[in-house]
Design a protein around this motif. Structure first.
Motif, PDB file in Angstrom:
ATOM      1  N   ILE A   1      12.296  -5.248  -5.709  1.00 11.64           N
ATOM      2  CA  ILE A   1      11.102  -5.173  -6.916  1.00 11.64           C
ATOM      3  C   ILE A   1       9.820  -4.737  -6.240  1.00 11.64           C
ATOM      4  O   ILE A   1       9.090  -3.771  -6.939  1.00 11.64           O
ATOM      5  N   LEU A   2       9.061  -5.196  -5.323  1.00 10.99           N
ATOM      6  CA  LEU A   2       8.004  -5.070  -4.766  1.00 10.99           C
ATOM      7  C   LEU A   2       7.884  -3.462  -4.030  1.00 10.99           C
ATOM      8  O   LEU A   2       6.809  -2.584  -4.284  1.00 10.99           O
ATOM      9  N   ASP A   3       9.190  -3.036  -3.855  1.00 12.02           N
ATOM     10  CA  ASP A   3       9.340  -1.638  -3.283  1.00 12.02           C
ATOM     11  C   ASP A   3       9.163  -0.598  -4.266  1.00 12.02           C
ATOM     12  O   ASP A   3       8.317   0.556  -4.410  1.00 12.02           O
ATOM     13  N   LEU A   4       9.712  -1.074  -5.389  1.00  7.33           N
ATOM     14  CA  LEU A   4       9.502  -0.119  -6.657  1.00  7.33           C
ATOM     15  C   LEU A   4       8.078  -0.116  -7.099  1.00  7.33           C
ATOM     16  O   LEU A   4       7.461   1.091  -7.695  1.00  7.33           O
ATOM     17  N   LEU A   5       7.419  -1.157  -7.253  1.00  9.68           N
ATOM     18  CA  LEU A   5       6.153  -1.233  -7.503  1.00  9.68           C
ATOM     19  C   LEU A   5       5.138  -0.563  -6.789  1.00  9.68           C
ATOM     20  O   LEU A   5       4.307   0.163  -7.289  1.00  9.68           O
ATOM     21  N   GLU A   6       5.172  -0.570  -5.535  1.00  9.56           N
ATOM     22  CA  GLU A   6       4.667   0.106  -4.539  1.00  9.56           C
ATOM     23  C   GLU A   6       4.972   1.675  -4.738  1.00  9.56           C
ATOM     24  O   GLU A   6       3.964   2.556  -4.883  1.00  9.56           O
ATOM     25  N   ASP A   7       6.090   2.222  -5.055  1.00 11.78           N
ATOM     26  CA  ASP A   7       6.477   3.579  -5.312  1.00 11.78           C
ATOM     27  C   ASP A   7       5.742   3.910  -6.648  1.00 11.78           C
ATOM     28  O   ASP A   7       5.128   5.163  -6.590  1.00 11.78           O
ATOM     29  N   ALA A   8       5.676   2.985  -7.852  1.00  6.23           N
ATOM     30  CA  ALA A   8       5.111   3.417  -8.827  1.00  6.23           C
ATOM     31  C   ALA A   8       3.673   3.631  -8.686  1.00  6.23           C
ATOM     32  O   ALA A   8       2.853   4.610  -9.079  1.00  6.23           O
ATOM     33  N   GLY A   9       2.956   2.664  -8.050  1.00  4.02           N
ATOM     34  CA  GLY A   9       1.399   2.774  -7.580  1.00  4.02           C
ATOM     35  C   GLY A   9       1.243   4.092  -6.886  1.00  4.02           C
ATOM     36  O   GLY A   9       0.186   4.850  -7.218  1.00  4.02           O
ATOM     37  N   GLN A  10       1.755   4.355  -5.873  1.00  2.00           N
ATOM     38  CA  GLN A  10       1.805   5.497  -5.161  1.00  2.00           C
ATOM     39  C   GLN A  10       1.889   6.773  -5.786  1.00  2.00           C
ATOM     40  O   GLN A  10       1.195   7.743  -5.734  1.00  2.00           O
ATOM     41  N   THR A  11       2.736   6.726  -6.750  1.00  2.00           N
ATOM     42  CA  THR A  11       3.320   8.025  -7.558  1.00  2.00           C
ATOM     43  C   THR A  11       2.021   8.043  -8.596  1.00  2.00           C
ATOM     44  O   THR A  11       1.499   9.414  -8.660  1.00  2.00           O
ATOM     45  N   ILE A  12       1.325   6.974  -9.040  1.00  2.00           N
ATOM     46  CA  ILE A  12       0.371   7.181  -9.869  1.00  2.00           C
ATOM     47  C   ILE A  12      -0.913   8.118  -9.151  1.00  2.00           C
ATOM     48  O   ILE A  12      -1.328   8.899  -9.628  1.00  2.00           O
ATOM     49  N   SER A  13      -1.235   7.607  -7.972  1.00  2.00           N
ATOM     50  CA  SER A  13      -2.131   7.999  -7.027  1.00  2.00           C
ATOM     51  C   SER A  13      -2.054   9.499  -6.801  1.00  2.00           C
ATOM     52  O   SER A  13      -2.813  10.286  -6.908  1.00  2.00           O
ATOM     53  N   LEU A  14      -0.745   9.685  -6.147  1.00  2.00           N
ATOM     54  CA  LEU A  14      -0.363  11.111  -5.694  1.00  2.00           C
ATOM     55  C   LEU A  14      -0.231  12.170  -6.920  1.00  2.00           C
ATOM     56  O   LEU A  14      -0.651  13.250  -6.619  1.00  2.00           O
ATOM     57  N   TYR A  15      -0.020  11.634  -8.142  1.00  2.00           N
ATOM     58  CA  TYR A  15       0.279  12.685  -9.213  1.00  2.00           C
ATOM     59  C   TYR A  15      -1.156  12.875  -9.613  1.00  2.00           C
ATOM     60  O   TYR A  15      -1.217  13.617 -10.749  1.00  2.00           O
ATOM     61  N   ASP A  16      -2.233  11.889  -9.343  1.00  2.39           N
ATOM     62  CA  ASP A  16      -3.465  12.249  -9.921  1.00  2.39           C
ATOM     63  C   ASP A  16      -3.547  11.997 -11.694  1.00  2.39           C
ATOM     64  O   ASP A  16      -4.235  12.628 -12.399  1.00  2.39           O
TER      65      ASP A  16
ATOM     66  N   LEU B   1       4.510  15.925 -18.458  1.00  2.93           N
ATOM     67  CA  LEU B   1       5.686  15.340 -18.801  1.00  2.93           C
ATOM     68  C   LEU B   1       6.517  14.837 -17.794  1.00  2.93           C
ATOM     69  O   LEU B   1       6.978  13.504 -17.756  1.00  2.93           O
ATOM     70  N   ILE B   2       6.398  15.479 -16.494  1.00  2.00           N
ATOM     71  CA  ILE B   2       7.251  15.317 -15.280  1.00  2.00           C
ATOM     72  C   ILE B   2       6.607  13.865 -14.589  1.00  2.00           C
ATOM     73  O   ILE B   2       7.393  13.227 -14.228  1.00  2.00           O
ATOM     74  N   LYS B   3       5.117  14.089 -14.646  1.00  2.94           N
ATOM     75  CA  LYS B   3       4.714  13.026 -13.965  1.00  2.94           C
ATOM     76  C   LYS B   3       4.846  11.439 -14.781  1.00  2.94           C
ATOM     77  O   LYS B   3       5.076  10.471 -14.045  1.00  2.94           O
ATOM     78  N   LEU B   4       4.794  11.641 -16.214  1.00  4.02           N
ATOM     79  CA  LEU B   4       4.801  10.217 -16.857  1.00  4.02           C
ATOM     80  C   LEU B   4       6.264  10.010 -16.960  1.00  4.02           C
ATOM     81  O   LEU B   4       6.593   8.745 -16.712  1.00  4.02           O
ATOM     82  N   LYS B   5       7.280  10.835 -16.855  1.00  3.71           N
ATOM     83  CA  LYS B   5       8.793  10.421 -16.917  1.00  3.71           C
ATOM     84  C   LYS B   5       9.100   9.672 -15.727  1.00  3.71           C
ATOM     85  O   LYS B   5       9.576   8.665 -15.697  1.00  3.71           O
ATOM     86  N   ALA B   6       8.407  10.181 -14.469  1.00  8.14           N
ATOM     87  CA  ALA B   6       8.430   9.512 -13.228  1.00  8.14           C
ATOM     88  C   ALA B   6       8.185   7.774 -13.174  1.00  8.14           C
ATOM     89  O   ALA B   6       8.842   7.133 -12.950  1.00  8.14           O
TER      90      ALA B   6
END
Length: 208
Positions: free
Chosen positions: A88-103, A176-181
């Motif tokens: 659960i927390l691994d995925l939350l971390e992934d989501a946070g990092q993805t938001i940051s990396l995708y700007d 679209l790609i960013k939000l889909k992820a």
């Protein structure tokens, strides 16, 4: 027999509760991030910090499992429960990092709703885990697990509607790609909460 073993290795339940607390904390940080992007990097950093704390709890649980001859629950159930909670927390971390990396600079209502459902699911996981030390709670535990299943179904519906809207209305392919992820990561958080509920249901059936 089951009841007599509980006091001997109650440490496992303490560790489960610690991890469940961190799951709630991480999901609330994600919702706060989705509510206000002004403090994005600090929120992402906070989620990463919570995830590292949870990793330590997971490690301690598995280490205790290896050292303990008689465990209060089936050894495989203990391992599955703590590792699924850690997912659960691994995925939350992934989501946070993805938001940051995708700007990503703004959030959609659908993403915020998925984050809200992540909080609701982790709060229910915390409740179920908190009752697991006593099988007299079996009926209440199963009720909470059913509530987690319903919340995961709600997240599925939000996800499908979000994807439909995204592919129908978003003209920019990169957006679209960013939000889909992001949608997929947040919805998968609720999937992992449902996995935890399924494991807990199995434990209750075996031990109640």
């Amino acid at each position: 027999m089951f009841g007599r073993l509980m006091p001997t290795e109650g440490k496992f339940f303490d560790l489960f509760n610690q991890h469940a607390d961190l799951c709630v904390k991480g999901s609330k940080e994600m919702l706060a991030l989705m509510t206000n992007f002004d403090d994005l990097e600090n929120r992402v950093h906070a989620i990463e910090g919570v995830e590292k704390q949870a990793d330590a709890v997971t490690y301690n649980t598995i280490e205790l499992l290896h050292k303990t001859f008689i465990t209060p629950l089936d050894r495989d159930d203990i391992h599955k429960l703590i590792t699924r909670m850690d997912d659960i927390l691994d995925l939350l971390e992934d989501a946070g990092q993805t938001i940051s990396l995708y700007d990503i600079r703004e959030v959609t209502p659908e993403a915020k709703r998925l984050a809200e459902l992540c909080v609701a699911c982790t709060e229910k996981v915390k409740v179920a885990v908190g009752m697991l030390h006593n099988m007299n709670n079996s009926r209440d535990i199963l009720t909470v697990c059913e509530e987690i299943d319903r919340l995961e179904s709600d997240a599925d519906h939000v996800m499908r509607a979000a994807m439909s809207k995204l592919f129908r209305d978003e003209p920019d392919v990169r957006t679209l790609i960013k939000l889909k992820a992001i949608y997929e990561l947040l919805e998968t958080v609720t999937d992992r909460c449902e996995d935890v509920a399924n494991i807990i249901e199995g434990i209750v059936v075996e031990n109640a």
